[in-house]
Write an enzyme that holds these catalytic residues in place. Structure first.
Site, PDB file in Angstrom:
ATOM      1  N   ASP A   1       5.932  27.070  20.127  1.00  0.00           N
ATOM      2  CA  ASP A   1       4.997  26.993  19.004  1.00  0.00           C
ATOM      3  C   ASP A   1       3.861  26.005  19.275  1.00  0.00           C
ATOM      4  OD1 ASP A   1       4.196  27.556  16.255  1.00  0.00           O
ATOM      5  OD2 ASP A   1       4.875  25.528  15.783  1.00  0.00           O
TER       6      ASP A   1
ATOM      7  N   LYS B   1       2.705  12.462  10.006  1.00  0.00           N
ATOM      8  CA  LYS B   1       1.905  13.428  10.751  1.00  0.00           C
ATOM      9  C   LYS B   1       0.918  12.659  11.606  1.00  0.00           C
ATOM     10  CE  LYS B   1      -1.065  17.497  10.282  1.00  0.00           C
ATOM     11  NZ  LYS B   1      -0.465  18.345  11.308  1.00  0.00           N
TER      12      LYS B   1
ATOM     13  N   ASP C   1      -7.154  28.616  20.228  1.00  0.00           N
ATOM     14  CA  ASP C   1      -6.203  27.515  20.221  1.00  0.00           C
ATOM     15  C   ASP C   1      -6.883  26.451  19.374  1.00  0.00           C
ATOM     16  OD1 ASP C   1      -4.945  25.004  20.866  1.00  0.00           O
ATOM     17  OD2 ASP C   1      -3.902  26.107  22.436  1.00  0.00           O
ATOM     18  N   HIS C   2      -6.446  26.332  18.115  1.00  0.00           N
ATOM     19  CA  HIS C   2      -7.279  25.537  17.202  1.00  0.00           C
ATOM     20  C   HIS C   2      -7.334  24.058  17.595  1.00  0.00           C
ATOM     21  CE1 HIS C   2      -3.489  24.720  15.007  1.00  0.00           C
ATOM     22  NE2 HIS C   2      -4.110  23.675  14.503  1.00  0.00           N
TER      23      HIS C   2
ATOM     24  N   HIS D   1      -1.122  24.264  22.329  1.00  0.00           N
ATOM     25  CA  HIS D   1      -1.918  23.094  21.941  1.00  0.00           C
ATOM     26  C   HIS D   1      -1.711  21.890  22.866  1.00  0.00           C
ATOM     27  CE1 HIS D   1      -2.413  25.596  18.529  1.00  0.00           C
ATOM     28  NE2 HIS D   1      -1.325  25.241  17.892  1.00  0.00           N
TER      29      HIS D   1
ATOM     30  N   LYS E   1      -2.876  32.920  17.740  1.00  0.00           N
ATOM     31  CA  LYS E   1      -1.640  32.591  18.416  1.00  0.00           C
ATOM     32  C   LYS E   1      -0.456  33.166  17.626  1.00  0.00           C
ATOM     33  CE  LYS E   1       0.598  28.995  17.669  1.00  0.00           C
ATOM     34  NZ  LYS E   1       1.355  27.933  17.030  1.00  0.00           N
TER      35      LYS E   1
ATOM     36  N   PHE F   1      -2.439  48.666   9.395  1.00  0.00           N
ATOM     37  CA  PHE F   1      -2.887  48.401  10.767  1.00  0.00           C
ATOM     38  C   PHE F   1      -2.669  49.612  11.685  1.00  0.00           C
ATOM     39  CE2 PHE F   1      -1.950  43.612  10.210  1.00  0.00           C
ATOM     40  CZ  PHE F   1      -3.251  43.390   9.781  1.00  0.00           C
TER      41      PHE F   1
ATOM     42  N   LYS G   1     -10.654  20.831  17.582  1.00  0.00           N
ATOM     43  CA  LYS G   1     -10.635  19.525  16.912  1.00  0.00           C
ATOM     44  C   LYS G   1     -11.653  18.609  17.596  1.00  0.00           C
ATOM     45  CE  LYS G   1      -5.806  19.893  15.457  1.00  0.00           C
ATOM     46  NZ  LYS G   1      -5.754  19.825  13.998  1.00  0.00           N
TER      47      LYS G   1
HETATM   48  N1  NDP Z   1      -0.938  30.257   8.577  1.00  0.00           N
HETATM   49  C1  NDP Z   1      -1.342  29.334   9.422  1.00  0.00           C
HETATM   50  O1  NDP Z   1      -1.639  28.175   9.088  1.00  0.00           O
HETATM   51  C2  NDP Z   1      -1.465  29.651  10.863  1.00  0.00           C
HETATM   52  C3  NDP Z   1      -1.275  30.945  11.315  1.00  0.00           C
HETATM   53  N2  NDP Z   1      -1.458  31.246  12.627  1.00  0.00           N
HETATM   54  C4  NDP Z   1      -1.299  32.625  13.106  1.00  0.00           C
HETATM   55  O2  NDP Z   1      -2.115  33.489  12.337  1.00  0.00           O
HETATM   56  C5  NDP Z   1      -1.505  34.751  12.184  1.00  0.00           C
HETATM   57  C6  NDP Z   1      -1.404  35.100  10.706  1.00  0.00           C
HETATM   58  O3  NDP Z   1      -0.611  34.167  10.043  1.00  0.00           O
HETATM   59  P1  NDP Z   1      -0.489  34.117   8.454  1.00  0.00           P
HETATM   60  O4  NDP Z   1      -1.805  34.284   7.808  1.00  0.00           O
HETATM   61  O5  NDP Z   1       0.273  32.883   8.155  1.00  0.00           O
HETATM   62  O6  NDP Z   1       0.392  35.411   8.142  1.00  0.00           O
HETATM   63  P2  NDP Z   1       0.733  36.060   6.740  1.00  0.00           P
HETATM   64  O7  NDP Z   1       2.096  36.631   6.847  1.00  0.00           O
HETATM   65  O8  NDP Z   1       0.450  35.127   5.627  1.00  0.00           O
HETATM   66  O9  NDP Z   1      -0.319  37.266   6.617  1.00  0.00           O
HETATM   67  C7  NDP Z   1      -0.151  38.483   7.262  1.00  0.00           C
HETATM   68  C8  NDP Z   1      -1.304  39.410   6.932  1.00  0.00           C
HETATM   69  O10 NDP Z   1      -1.158  40.615   7.666  1.00  0.00           O
HETATM   70  C9  NDP Z   1      -1.251  41.720   6.774  1.00  0.00           C
HETATM   71  N3  NDP Z   1      -0.385  42.818   7.203  1.00  0.00           N
HETATM   72  C10 NDP Z   1       0.917  42.735   7.559  1.00  0.00           C
HETATM   73  N4  NDP Z   1       1.355  43.951   7.930  1.00  0.00           N
HETATM   74  C11 NDP Z   1       0.314  44.806   7.806  1.00  0.00           C
HETATM   75  C12 NDP Z   1       0.131  46.171   8.060  1.00  0.00           C
HETATM   76  N5  NDP Z   1       1.117  46.940   8.529  1.00  0.00           N
HETATM   77  N6  NDP Z   1      -1.067  46.705   7.823  1.00  0.00           N
HETATM   78  C13 NDP Z   1      -2.079  45.950   7.340  1.00  0.00           C
HETATM   79  N7  NDP Z   1      -1.968  44.644   7.094  1.00  0.00           N
HETATM   80  C14 NDP Z   1      -0.795  44.081   7.315  1.00  0.00           C
HETATM   81  C15 NDP Z   1      -0.793  41.195   5.454  1.00  0.00           C
HETATM   82  O11 NDP Z   1      -1.329  42.050   4.481  1.00  0.00           O
HETATM   83  P3  NDP Z   1      -0.597  42.359   3.077  1.00  0.00           P
HETATM   84  O12 NDP Z   1      -0.444  41.013   2.444  1.00  0.00           O
HETATM   85  O13 NDP Z   1      -1.574  43.203   2.405  1.00  0.00           O
HETATM   86  O14 NDP Z   1       0.710  42.978   3.391  1.00  0.00           O
HETATM   87  C16 NDP Z   1      -1.413  39.809   5.468  1.00  0.00           C
HETATM   88  O15 NDP Z   1      -2.754  39.907   5.140  1.00  0.00           O
HETATM   89  C17 NDP Z   1      -0.166  34.647  12.907  1.00  0.00           C
HETATM   90  O16 NDP Z   1      -0.320  35.136  14.206  1.00  0.00           O
HETATM   91  C18 NDP Z   1       0.111  33.147  12.927  1.00  0.00           C
HETATM   92  O17 NDP Z   1       0.905  32.788  14.031  1.00  0.00           O
HETATM   93  C19 NDP Z   1      -1.859  30.283  13.531  1.00  0.00           C
HETATM   94  C20 NDP Z   1      -2.046  28.985  13.155  1.00  0.00           C
HETATM   95  C21 NDP Z   1      -1.837  28.548  11.790  1.00  0.00           C
HETATM   96  O1  LIG Z   2      -0.205  26.136  15.489  1.00  0.00           O
HETATM   97  C1  LIG Z   2       0.460  25.401  14.789  1.00  0.00           C
HETATM   98  O2  LIG Z   2      -0.095  24.254  14.386  1.00  0.00           O
HETATM   99  C2  LIG Z   2       0.432  23.558  13.261  1.00  0.00           C
HETATM  100  C3  LIG Z   2      -0.142  22.154  13.342  1.00  0.00           C
HETATM  101  O3  LIG Z   2      -1.533  22.204  13.292  1.00  0.00           O
HETATM  102  P1  LIG Z   2      -2.351  20.943  12.826  1.00  0.00           P
HETATM  103  O4  LIG Z   2      -3.759  21.315  13.057  1.00  0.00           O
HETATM  104  O5  LIG Z   2      -2.002  20.721  11.388  1.00  0.00           O
HETATM  105  O6  LIG Z   2      -1.878  19.808  13.669  1.00  0.00           O
HETATM  106  C4  LIG Z   2       1.939  23.515  13.271  1.00  0.00           C
HETATM  107  O7  LIG Z   2       2.415  22.942  12.078  1.00  0.00           O
HETATM  108  C5  LIG Z   2       2.471  24.920  13.379  1.00  0.00           C
HETATM  109  O8  LIG Z   2       3.888  24.889  13.489  1.00  0.00           O
HETATM  110  C6  LIG Z   2       1.890  25.611  14.597  1.00  0.00           C
HETATM  111  O9  LIG Z   2       2.224  26.991  14.552  1.00  0.00           O
END
Ligand code: NDP
Ligand SMILES: O=C1O[C@H](COP(=O)(O)O)[C@@H](O)[C@H](O)[C@H]1O
Length: 510
Positions: free
Chosen positions: A253, A364, A194-195, A258, A165, A101, A199
């Site tokens: 969170d 849930k 804001d997912h 939300h 977020k 990044f 919904k």
């Molecule tokens: N997961 C979920 O259900 C939800 C997530 N979010 C938000 O979405 C965002 C992402 O979450 P999530 O997918 O869980 O995170 P992850 O930790 O699973 O993924 C992070 C990603 O960022 C990449 N990355 C990290 N550091 C670098 C870097 N220095 N350069 C390039 N790429 C990098 C990683 O790549 P690599 O693997 O190659 O290191 C990976 O693809 C967050 O802001 C989270 O709050 C919001 C709602 C729900």
């Molecule tokens: O953003 C977030 O949402 C999930 C809940 O999402 P939902 O669509 O399954 O209700 C929550 O679990 C998580 O902690 C929060 O970061």
């Protein structure tokens, strides 16, 4: 009679073809939500022809490796199942771009790649950048995109950014991020996701209120006694989330974003039109009107924070919050919060809005319940049992999306006895199909240039202002309010029940 002048304001723009660049493409969000959402749009024929997807992340991967990882997860989570043929067509348009990044050269290569795609298309195309990585990288990605000349919209094509977020961790960090976003992208091209707003049931709140004549006349402090918003989860810190969560907590969170968004949809005035700013102007007024709990005493009186201790959820033994992986054993972060919110407007004067959110609760479920005032008691009060409670309108956000209205009815028979009954509407049975995933709608809206279901800068900042007072009382004051405890798998601490009992109210049983 229909108003002929408003037609243009409800007609929606069509999603346009674009290249979607996902930053954080090897992550959980991309695999579990974003790509399955795009796939489902493809299945439904809703994805504009010519959409290409470029995944940007740090790990070294070929296109094939990237695609097969996505496919593996899509098979598990896609709501419409997985069709090998549809996937084969879909994945032709997915590519991987390896870069750090922080590495400008990676963005310059990205710009060349996008130009190449444009050349193949026969002209400059639209770009949708989705920042789906940890918030500590948001600034880097935005600044580098600008330096690579990728953030400017032109007359014939647009360049938009979706920011995940959490949007900041408090007011100053959100303001800072807003400054960075606004110096790199136009506000009109910025989509703060804001997912919950995506919904179906959240979108239906405005329809329920403003497309039906029977509710709005009652939607005020003359008829509504109080409102409850509950978001219960039966999960703890699975999937290594403890590290993030222990720095955030339930209030940041879920409530800041939300649940305050849901509250603003319930409490807003009718917008003058359905444009993004028409709706968001009204929502932000609600957030601005929330009474501020700006002293530790007010926070102690109106907010309860709690943590689960070991217990059972869904019949399974679970550890307490402080024993969770990556959680500080002495953590003072809340996994549960319940609060009373007062909205100081003409419509809502003295109507409490109770909001609660917790992890490791019995199930849930997210719902909003509108509790109407009791009718005069002169007629039925003398009956054994009196009148069994008042009318409650329940909006089930998830699961079993729908709306029910509780009312009192006569039990058939010679005697006059009363019992509450329910009129119930279920999306699945009324419309014969499940609801699309929130991310499907939001991705399409961003391709259509419709920001109605995304948070605006001032909404995010107003929400943080309210939250910061509470966080400060908890973490900065000399006499911070207590941390309550409850057994995992129960409905939260007794202090949350007492919060409502002070005003003669009770949490609705879900
Ligand atoms: N997961 C979920 O259900 C939800 C997530 N979010 C938000 O979405 C965002 C992402 O979450 P999530 O997918 O869980 O995170 P992850 O930790 O699973 O993924 C992070 C990603 O960022 C990449 N990355 C990290 N550091 C670098 C870097 N220095 N350069 C390039 N790429 C990098 C990683 O790549 P690599 O693997 O190659 O290191 C990976 O693809 C967050 O802001 C989270 O709050 C919001 C709602 C729900
Ligand atoms: O953003 C977030 O949402 C999930 C809940 O999402 P939902 O669509 O399954 O209700 C929550 O679990 C998580 O902690 C929060 O970061």
């Amino acid at each position: 009679m229909k108003n002929p002048f408003r037609k243009d304001l409800v007609s929606r723009s069509r999603p346009e073809a674009c290249t979607v660049v996902i930053f954080g493409a090897t992550g959980d969000l991309t695999h579990r939500k974003l790509v399955p959402a795009l796939y489902n749009l493809q299945v439904e024929g809703a994805l504009p022809a010519g959409v290409k997807i470029i995944g940007f992340a740090r790990r070294d991967k070929s296109d094939e490796e990237f695609r097969s990882g996505l496919e593996e997860l899509n098979k598990k989570v896609s709501r419409s199942g997985h069709d090998d043929k549809v996937w084969a067509d879909f994945e032709q348009n997915i590519h991987y771009h390896q870069s750090e990044f922080q590495d400008q050269e990676g963005y310059d290569r990205l710009a060349e790649r996008l130009d190449e795609i444009d050349r193949e298309r026969g002209g400059k195309g639209n770009r949708l950048f989705y920042i789906a990585s940890a918030p500590s990288f948001f600034d880097d990605v935005l600044e580098h995109l600008k330096k690579a000349g990728l953030s400017e919209s032109e007359d014939s094509c647009w360049s938009r950014v979706i920011v995940e977020k959490p949007f900041g961790t408090d007011l100053p960090t959100a303001q800072h991020l807003n400054q960075v976003v606004n110096r790199t992208f136009n506000e009109k091209d910025t989509y703060r996701i804001d997912h919950y707003l995506g919904k179906e049931t959240a979108q239906n709140i405005m329809v329920l209120r403003f497309a039906n004549a029977i509710f709005e006349p009652l939607w005020n402090n003359n008829y509504i006694d109080h409102v409850q918003i509950t978001c219960a989860e039966n999960l703890g810190m699975e999937g290594g989330r403890g590290g993030y969560y222990d720095k955030a907590g339930a209030l940041r969170d879920m409530v800041q974003n939300h649940l305050l968004q849901l509250l603003s949809l319930v409490a807003m005035e009718p917008p003058t039109d359905l444009s993004a700013d028409g709706v968001r102007d009204e929502k932000v007024k609600v957030l601005r009107s929330m009474r501020q709990w700006d002293t530790p005493e007010l926070v102690a009186e109106n907010v309860v924070r709690g943590q689960y201790i070991a217990g059972h959820v869904d019949g399974e033994k679970v550890v307490g919050y402080r024993e969770e992986d990556r959680v500080d054993p002495e953590s003072m972060t809340e996994s549960y919060v319940a609060l009373k919110i007062m909205i100081d407007t003409w419509r809502w004067s003295e109507v409490p809005f109770y909001v609660r959110m917790g992890k490791q609760l019995p199930k849930k479920a997210t719902e909003i319940s509108i509790h109407f005032k009791e009718p005069p008691t002169v007629l039925f009060n003398a009956l054994a049992g009196g009148v069994p409670g008042g009318n409650v309108l329940v909006i089930r956000i998830q699961p079993d999306e729908g709306i029910s209205l509780r009312m009192v009815s006569k039990i058939p028979g010679a005697n006059l006895r009363l019992e509450p009954v329910k009129m119930d509407f279920h999306y699945a049975t009324s419309f014969g199909k499940g609801s699309p995933e929130a991310y499907e709608r939001l991705l399409l809206d961003s391709m259509a240039g419709d920001a109605t279901l995304f948070a605006r800068r001032d909404e995010v900042e107003e929400a943080w202002k309210f939250i910061d007072h509470i966080e400060n009382a908890w973490h900065e004051s000399k006499n911070p309010p207590e941390m309550a405890e409850f057994v995992a798998g129960s409905w939260g601490p007794k202090e949350a029940d007492e919060l409502l009992a002070k005003s003669g109210h009770k949490w609705r049983r879900l």
